[in-house]
Write a protein that holds these residues in place. Structure first.
Motif: not given
Length: 153
Positions: A71-75, A77-79, A87-90, A98-105
């Motif tokens: 989840r952290i890695g793909t979010i 990288a791709f948000s 399903f074409n959502i982000e 788009r989300l950065d690494g800390s926000t993704a984590a």
């Protein structure tokens, strides 16, 4: 679909004037969650099987670690996770970025915590269905919104 980003707090598409960004996102998130859970389960099963099947004794821990990395890695990288992309959502920040690494984590950890307990899980689902932007507890906590991907139909 397109929207402009500016420096204001609310740079996301407005659900009233641009509802196309939010149409069907709740159902798509559910379907994306199913896809992602299956993919995580497959990867976790492979990882648990590599060291002579010894990690099967701690499979829930393997699943949790694989889920966090996935989840952290793909979010980051791709948000979006692969299921979300299917399903074409982000995910976007409250500033429309788009989300950065800390926000993704932070978002992933919030999701895991909300998912681990019954009441926050039910509250998140309720909020996703009832709130204007379809945000769950972990979304609201991190200032994240799921939208239909801009420019992709």
């Amino acid at each position: 679909m397109s929207f402009t980003m500016n420096d204001t707090y609310d740079a996301l598409p407005d659900p009233t004037t641009q509802p196309a960004f939010y149409e069907g996102v709740g159902v798509k998130r559910l379907l994306a969650w199913v896809v992602d859970t299956i993919l995580i389960g497959v990867v976790a099963a492979i990882v648990a099987s590599i060291p002579l099947f010894l990690l099967w004794f701690v499979f829930p821990l393997v699943f949790l670690v694989v889920s966090l990395i996935y989840r952290i890695g793909t979010i980051n990288a791709f948000s979006a996770t692969p299921g979300m992309r299917l399903f074409n959502i982000e995910l976007r920040t409250h500033q429309g970025q788009r989300l950065d690494g800390s926000t993704a984590a932070l978002h992933t950890i919030g999701f895991m915590i909300a998912s681990a307990f019954f009441i926050p899980q039910v509250a998140s689902v309720f909020l996703m269905l009832m709130s204007e932007r379809g945000q769950g507890l972990h979304d609201m906590f991190t200032g994240v919104v799921a939208i239909n991907s801009p420019g992709r139909h």
